[in-house]
Design a protein around this motif. Structure first.
Motif, mmCIF file in Angstrom:
data_model
loop_
_atom_site.group_PDB
_atom_site.id
_atom_site.type_symbol
_atom_site.label_atom_id
_atom_site.label_comp_id
_atom_site.label_asym_id
_atom_site.label_seq_id
_atom_site.Cartn_x
_atom_site.Cartn_y
_atom_site.Cartn_z
ATOM 1 N N PRO A 1 0.799 -1.235 0.000
ATOM 2 C CA PRO A 1 0.000 0.000 0.000
ATOM 3 C C PRO A 1 0.833 1.288 0.000
ATOM 4 C CG PRO A 1 -0.776 -1.489 1.717
ATOM 5 C CD PRO A 1 0.452 -2.102 1.119
ATOM 6 N N THR A 2 2.054 1.234 0.496
ATOM 7 C CA THR A 2 2.875 2.451 0.524
ATOM 8 C C THR A 2 3.266 2.910 -0.880
ATOM 9 O OG1 THR A 2 4.934 1.196 0.802
ATOM 10 C CG2 THR A 2 3.803 1.916 2.806
ATOM 11 N N LEU A 3 3.145 2.032 -1.870
ATOM 12 C CA LEU A 3 3.466 2.399 -3.253
ATOM 13 C C LEU A 3 2.305 3.096 -3.965
ATOM 14 C CD1 LEU A 3 5.313 -0.772 -4.581
ATOM 15 C CD2 LEU A 3 6.308 1.449 -4.083
ATOM 16 N N LEU A 4 1.139 3.063 -3.376
ATOM 17 C CA LEU A 4 -0.052 3.554 -4.064
ATOM 18 C C LEU A 4 -0.217 5.074 -3.947
ATOM 19 C CD1 LEU A 4 -2.475 0.656 -3.119
ATOM 20 C CD2 LEU A 4 -1.142 0.962 -5.211
ATOM 21 N N LYS A 5 0.710 5.766 -4.564
ATOM 22 C CA LYS A 5 0.663 7.224 -4.633
ATOM 23 C C LYS A 5 0.663 7.596 -6.106
ATOM 24 C CE LYS A 5 3.376 7.504 -0.442
ATOM 25 N NZ LYS A 5 4.720 7.616 0.087
#
Length: 107
Positions: free
Chosen positions: A56-60
């Motif tokens: 989820p930390t990549l979902l930018k």
């Protein structure tokens, strides 16, 4: 004539092992990862995509291209692993018959 019958029996046994190996390759899964495990892809040994996981930390929005590259890299990693598994399974299938070096059976 005796040699031909023996060869026929070996070919039939190999065909049965080949069918079993193909079914096994449809069930066996490998996982490829990229970005230190932030993206992972699950494939069957035959190459069917079974799952995709993205940290989820990549979902930018700014990281879209990075995510796409990581998915491609994870898929390539999984394909390499699938090829290794397939080669190992085929060694067991073709054990009795001498095949030319580098010959790949159709999958």
């Amino acid at each position: 004539m005796k040699d031909i019958m023996g060869l026929m029996k070996q070919a039939q046994a190999m065909q049965a092992r080949l069918q079993e190996a193909q079914a096994d390759m449809e069930r066996t899964e490998v996982e490829g990862t990229a970005g230190g495990g932030m993206v992972s892809v699950r494939l069957t040994v035959k190459g069917e995509l079974r799952g995709l996981s993205i940290d989820p930390t990549l979902l930018k929005p700014d990281d879209k291209e990075i995510i796409e590259d990581l998915i491609v890299a994870a898929h390539a990693d999984a394909r390499r692993k699938a090829e290794v598994v397939m080669e190992e399974k085929m060694k067991g299938v073709t054990g009795g018959l001498p095949l030319p070096p580098g010959m790949k059976l159709p999958f």
